[in-house]
Design an enzyme around this catalytic site. Structure first.
Site, PDB file in Angstrom:
ATOM      1  N   ASP A  26      17.616   5.173 126.584  1.00  0.00           N
ATOM      2  CA  ASP A  26      18.560   4.507 127.485  1.00  0.00           C
ATOM      3  C   ASP A  26      18.578   5.108 128.884  1.00  0.00           C
ATOM      4  OD1 ASP A  26      19.243   2.937 125.299  1.00  0.00           O
ATOM      5  OD2 ASP A  26      20.853   4.290 124.703  1.00  0.00           O
ATOM      6  N   LYS A  29      14.740   2.557 131.496  1.00  0.00           N
ATOM      7  CA  LYS A  29      13.313   2.174 131.522  1.00  0.00           C
ATOM      8  C   LYS A  29      13.141   0.700 131.907  1.00  0.00           C
ATOM      9  CE  LYS A  29      13.161   3.580 127.228  1.00  0.00           C
ATOM     10  NZ  LYS A  29      14.449   4.284 127.090  1.00  0.00           N
ATOM     11  N   LYS A  31      15.017  -1.353 133.638  1.00  0.00           N
ATOM     12  CA  LYS A  31      15.252  -1.617 135.069  1.00  0.00           C
ATOM     13  C   LYS A  31      14.029  -1.227 135.905  1.00  0.00           C
ATOM     14  CE  LYS A  31      17.261  -0.031 139.241  1.00  0.00           C
ATOM     15  NZ  LYS A  31      18.328   0.306 140.156  1.00  0.00           N
ATOM     16  N   GLY A  53      16.821  -1.337 123.514  1.00  0.00           N
ATOM     17  CA  GLY A  53      17.583  -2.309 124.300  1.00  0.00           C
ATOM     18  C   GLY A  53      17.340  -1.969 125.752  1.00  0.00           C
ATOM     19  N   HIS A  54      16.533  -2.786 126.427  1.00  0.00           N
ATOM     20  CA  HIS A  54      16.155  -2.489 127.816  1.00  0.00           C
ATOM     21  C   HIS A  54      16.854  -3.487 128.737  1.00  0.00           C
ATOM     22  CE1 HIS A  54      12.252  -0.248 126.488  1.00  0.00           C
ATOM     23  NE2 HIS A  54      13.348   0.263 125.986  1.00  0.00           N
ATOM     24  N   GLN A 236      12.709   4.125 123.505  1.00  0.00           N
ATOM     25  CA  GLN A 236      13.408   5.351 123.106  1.00  0.00           C
ATOM     26  C   GLN A 236      13.130   6.454 124.146  1.00  0.00           C
ATOM     27  OE1 GLN A 236      11.545   3.656 120.186  1.00  0.00           O
ATOM     28  NE2 GLN A 236      13.418   2.505 120.439  1.00  0.00           N
ATOM     29  N   GLY A 426      22.337   2.219 140.966  1.00  0.00           N
ATOM     30  CA  GLY A 426      23.088   1.098 140.410  1.00  0.00           C
ATOM     31  C   GLY A 426      22.175   0.299 139.501  1.00  0.00           C
TER      32      GLY A 426
HETATM   33  P1  GDP Z   1      16.631   1.647 128.658  1.00  0.00           P
HETATM   34  O1  GDP Z   1      16.786   1.514 127.193  1.00  0.00           O
HETATM   35  O2  GDP Z   1      15.974   2.926 129.053  1.00  0.00           O
HETATM   36  O3  GDP Z   1      15.986   0.466 129.313  1.00  0.00           O
HETATM   37  O4  GDP Z   1      18.113   1.735 129.257  1.00  0.00           O
HETATM   38  P2  GDP Z   1      19.358   0.803 128.826  1.00  0.00           P
HETATM   39  O5  GDP Z   1      19.182  -0.517 129.423  1.00  0.00           O
HETATM   40  O6  GDP Z   1      19.618   0.886 127.362  1.00  0.00           O
HETATM   41  O7  GDP Z   1      20.548   1.607 129.485  1.00  0.00           O
HETATM   42  C1  GDP Z   1      20.635   1.837 130.846  1.00  0.00           C
HETATM   43  C2  GDP Z   1      21.964   1.230 131.349  1.00  0.00           C
HETATM   44  O8  GDP Z   1      22.247   1.726 132.647  1.00  0.00           O
HETATM   45  C3  GDP Z   1      21.898  -0.272 131.497  1.00  0.00           C
HETATM   46  O9  GDP Z   1      23.165  -0.803 131.252  1.00  0.00           O
HETATM   47  C4  GDP Z   1      21.503  -0.458 132.956  1.00  0.00           C
HETATM   48  O10 GDP Z   1      21.930  -1.711 133.483  1.00  0.00           O
HETATM   49  C5  GDP Z   1      22.240   0.664 133.598  1.00  0.00           C
HETATM   50  N1  GDP Z   1      21.621   1.252 134.784  1.00  0.00           N
HETATM   51  C6  GDP Z   1      20.297   1.442 135.047  1.00  0.00           C
HETATM   52  N2  GDP Z   1      20.147   2.135 136.205  1.00  0.00           N
HETATM   53  C7  GDP Z   1      21.390   2.389 136.659  1.00  0.00           C
HETATM   54  C8  GDP Z   1      21.892   3.102 137.788  1.00  0.00           C
HETATM   55  O11 GDP Z   1      21.156   3.662 138.596  1.00  0.00           O
HETATM   56  N3  GDP Z   1      23.257   3.170 137.909  1.00  0.00           N
HETATM   57  C9  GDP Z   1      24.102   2.590 137.028  1.00  0.00           C
HETATM   58  N4  GDP Z   1      25.414   2.717 137.228  1.00  0.00           N
HETATM   59  N5  GDP Z   1      23.662   1.910 135.954  1.00  0.00           N
HETATM   60  C10 GDP Z   1      22.329   1.832 135.765  1.00  0.00           C
HETATM   61  P1  IMO Z   2      15.821   2.469 124.116  1.00  0.00           P
HETATM   62  O1  IMO Z   2      14.392   1.982 124.144  1.00  0.00           O
HETATM   63  C1  IMO Z   2      18.765   5.190 122.400  1.00  0.00           C
HETATM   64  C2  IMO Z   2      18.286   6.242 118.187  1.00  0.00           C
HETATM   65  C3  IMO Z   2      19.332   5.737 117.212  1.00  0.00           C
HETATM   66  C4  IMO Z   2      19.293   6.830 116.171  1.00  0.00           C
HETATM   67  C5  IMO Z   2      17.816   7.202 116.117  1.00  0.00           C
HETATM   68  C6  IMO Z   2      17.029   6.519 115.018  1.00  0.00           C
HETATM   69  O2  IMO Z   2      16.816   1.429 124.437  1.00  0.00           O
HETATM   70  O3  IMO Z   2      15.946   3.716 124.913  1.00  0.00           O
HETATM   71  P2  IMO Z   2      16.174   4.049 114.573  1.00  0.00           P
HETATM   72  O4  IMO Z   2      16.891   2.735 114.633  1.00  0.00           O
HETATM   73  O5  IMO Z   2      15.032   4.147 115.510  1.00  0.00           O
HETATM   74  O6  IMO Z   2      15.811   4.448 113.190  1.00  0.00           O
HETATM   75  O7  IMO Z   2      17.274   5.127 115.054  1.00  0.00           O
HETATM   76  O8  IMO Z   2      17.265   6.821 117.386  1.00  0.00           O
HETATM   77  N1  IMO Z   2      17.646   5.192 119.002  1.00  0.00           N
HETATM   78  C7  IMO Z   2      17.898   5.004 120.306  1.00  0.00           C
HETATM   79  N2  IMO Z   2      18.775   5.611 121.125  1.00  0.00           N
HETATM   80  N3  IMO Z   2      17.931   4.254 122.879  1.00  0.00           N
HETATM   81  C8  IMO Z   2      17.020   3.655 122.089  1.00  0.00           C
HETATM   82  O9  IMO Z   2      16.069   2.815 122.551  1.00  0.00           O
HETATM   83  C9  IMO Z   2      17.008   3.996 120.710  1.00  0.00           C
HETATM   84  N4  IMO Z   2      16.273   3.594 119.642  1.00  0.00           N
HETATM   85  C10 IMO Z   2      16.665   4.348 118.618  1.00  0.00           C
HETATM   86  O10 IMO Z   2      20.593   5.630 117.827  1.00  0.00           O
HETATM   87  O11 IMO Z   2      19.984   7.955 116.626  1.00  0.00           O
HETATM   88 MG    MG Z   3      18.295   1.173 125.782  1.00  0.00          MG
END
Ligand code: GDP
Ligand code: IMO
Ligand code: MG
Length: 440
Positions: A26, A29, A31, A53-54, A236, A426
């Site tokens: 999270d 990535k 973005k 979840g991207h 991840q 942001g």
């Molecule tokens: P990913 O799994 O690495 O793609 O990241 P996620 O989408 O799960 O989580 C990142 C969260 O932070 C999302 O809700 C994005 O919209 C948000 N986000 C990304 N970059 C920024 C930033 O620079 N500032 C803020 N406030 N939110 C951000």
């Molecule tokens: P993105 O790509 C954050 C975590 C789960 C759990 C562990 C194992 O959005 O960054 P799994 O379902 O893979 O067996 O879960 O890994 N986990 C993540 N945490 N971002 C993710 O993906 C994740 N994918 C799995 O919360 O702790």
């Molecule tokens: Mg994510």
């Protein structure tokens, strides 16, 4: 948005760049892949599945992608689901439908490796049964069937996308499900909902069948030879890697740079830039050690300000200060060449920002990420930095960054011995500041 990607693309491109998370996922990535996509011909996911979840935001709309690569919103880019990915046809179908509603022609812009493995309904049930059996020691899995599917892959029982084209696909499915039923019986798991889930699954298979299947290793080898630019998108984060993460609280794939080689069929000497992405602080969702975790009011403020709730499960993310021993470890394992710092805007609420530079590991000061990172073995050692206390979300120019933010970045670059070339302020595409290579 006009920006110049700080990569030397002056020569004919023959390498694959990789973008991956350095923490526990999270990092943002999705973005950044979206921001970088105009510079690439191909975006390729190499591991993980719908546990990811991207999130992408632009034009006031937010999109969350689980299986589909984050280059999908750009007209001229091909997106690949690589062999290292595990696919749930039900979730993929839903993702495709959502995008179709938004006028994105996924069938034209995405191709799928025949060697990618399929997540069956019973894999999800096994995930749930395994977690329930673990009780307090549960991993905190996303319950998407990831672990059981990769177990079948390495156990040489799995079903692959290419199998859908075989005449005995149904038979192969039945053999695997029969194995799973035996296992579910042992767990005492009620699988009466299976027939219903199977109907939905086979509808998903029909959708999957309508996509183009490829052998990603051949496709990418030809693309690279032809001078096409490729960005491999990680899912991840490195600290969730099956080998190098905080085992057993990890996911079941290699999330590190080497995973791009095995998950797409790219030779190691074809890897170019490695973009390592991290939050200006740190989060984790699910169970497992987290040395800098803040289980207090400060952590709560971070979660609220950063809107730290899982993109896939909605669970609150655990929050804490930035952890340099962990980042150094991830940078080293991945061979990171450039760093991308996300969510700097979230730290604007703090007068003082703490940076964990070392651990006290069983009484010894170290900056190495150890085998045992549990709280009884590891206590973080911090330095304090002055916060910038300014809203960054409207910044469009690197020159306008507050002095304290520049100091924070300079300190991290020095400690991590890697340039921070992008700073995000942001969630929107536009809220991205591109810096020059500060260190080489
Ligand atoms: P990913 O799994 O690495 O793609 O990241 P996620 O989408 O799960 O989580 C990142 C969260 O932070 C999302 O809700 C994005 O919209 C948000 N986000 C990304 N970059 C920024 C930033 O620079 N500032 C803020 N406030 N939110 C951000
Ligand atoms: P993105 O790509 C954050 C975590 C789960 C759990 C562990 C194992 O959005 O960054 P799994 O379902 O893979 O067996 O879960 O890994 N986990 C993540 N945490 N971002 C993710 O993906 C994740 N994918 C799995 O919360 O702790
Ligand atoms: Mg994510």
């Amino acid at each position: 948005m006009a920006f110049v990607l700080p990569v030397n693309h002056s020569k004919k491109m023959t390498k694959v760049d990789v973008l991956l998370g350095l923490q526990w996922g999270d990092e943002g990535k999705g973005k950044i892949v979206d921001v970088f996509t105009p510079k690439y011909d191909i975006i390729a996911r190499f591991q993980g599945g719908p546990n990811a979840g991207h999130t992408l935001e632009f034009d006031g709309i937010k999109h969350v992608l689980h299986t589909i690569p984050s280059g999908i919103f750009h007209e001229d880019t091909m997106n690949i689901i690589g062999n290292g990915v595990v696919i749930d046809p039900v979730i993929l179908k839903k993702e495709i439908e959502k995008l179709t509603d938004r006028k994105v022609d996924v069938k034209k812009k995405m191709i799928v490796s025949r060697k990618a493995h399929l997540i069956l309904p019973t894999h999800k049930m096994l995930d749930a049964a395994s977690e329930a059996a673990k009780g307090k020691a549960k991993i905190g899995s996303t319950l998407k069937g990831i672990g059981p599917t990769y177990m079948d892959k390495t156990g040489r029982n799995g079903l692959r996308v290419g199998d859908i084209e075989l005449s005995d696909f149904q038979e192969r499915y039945d053999v695997l499900v029969s194995k799973h039923r035996t296992m579910l019986d042992q767990y005492g798991f009620d699988y009466s909902a299976l027939a219903e889930a199977e109907k939905e699954w086979f509808t998903g298979i029909d959708t999957l069948k309508s996509l183009t299947f490829i052998d990603s290793e051949h496709y990418l080898a030809d693309a690279i030879k032809g001078g096409q630019t490729v960005l491999a998108e990680g899912a991840q984060g490195s600290l969730l890697d099956i080998d190098f993460g905080s085992y057993p609280f990890v996911t079941s794939s290699n999330t590190i740079c080497a995973g791009a080689c095995t998950g797409l069929g790219i030779a190691p000497n074809k890897i170019g830039e490695v973009f390592g992405i991290f939050k200006a602080y740190c989060t984790r969702v699910g169970s497992g050690p987290f040395p800098t975790e803040l289980e207090d009011e400060t952590g709560e403020r971070m979660r609220k300000e950063g809107n730290e709730f899982g993109s896939t499960t909605g669970r609150p993310r655990r929050c804490g200060w930035i952890d340099l021993p962990a980042l150094k470890y991830s940078i080293s394992i991945n061979g990171v060449t450039q760093l991308i710092m996300m969510k700097a805007d979230v730290l604007s609420i703090f007068d003082t920002i703490k940076v964990c530079t070392h651990y006290n590991y069983k009484g010894v000061k170290t900056d190495k990420f150890p085998y045992n990172v549990e709280p009884e073995n590891v206590q973080p050692i911090y330095v304090d930095m002055k916060g910038w206390n300014k809203d960054l979300t409207g910044l469009t120019n690197v020159e306008d960054m507050p002095k304290e933010l520049n100091d924070y970045i300079a300190f991290l670059e020095k400690e991590l011995e890697t340039p921070i070339t992008v700073v995000s302020v942001g969630p929107d595409r536009k809220q991205t500041l591109i810096r020059d290579k500060a260190l080489v």
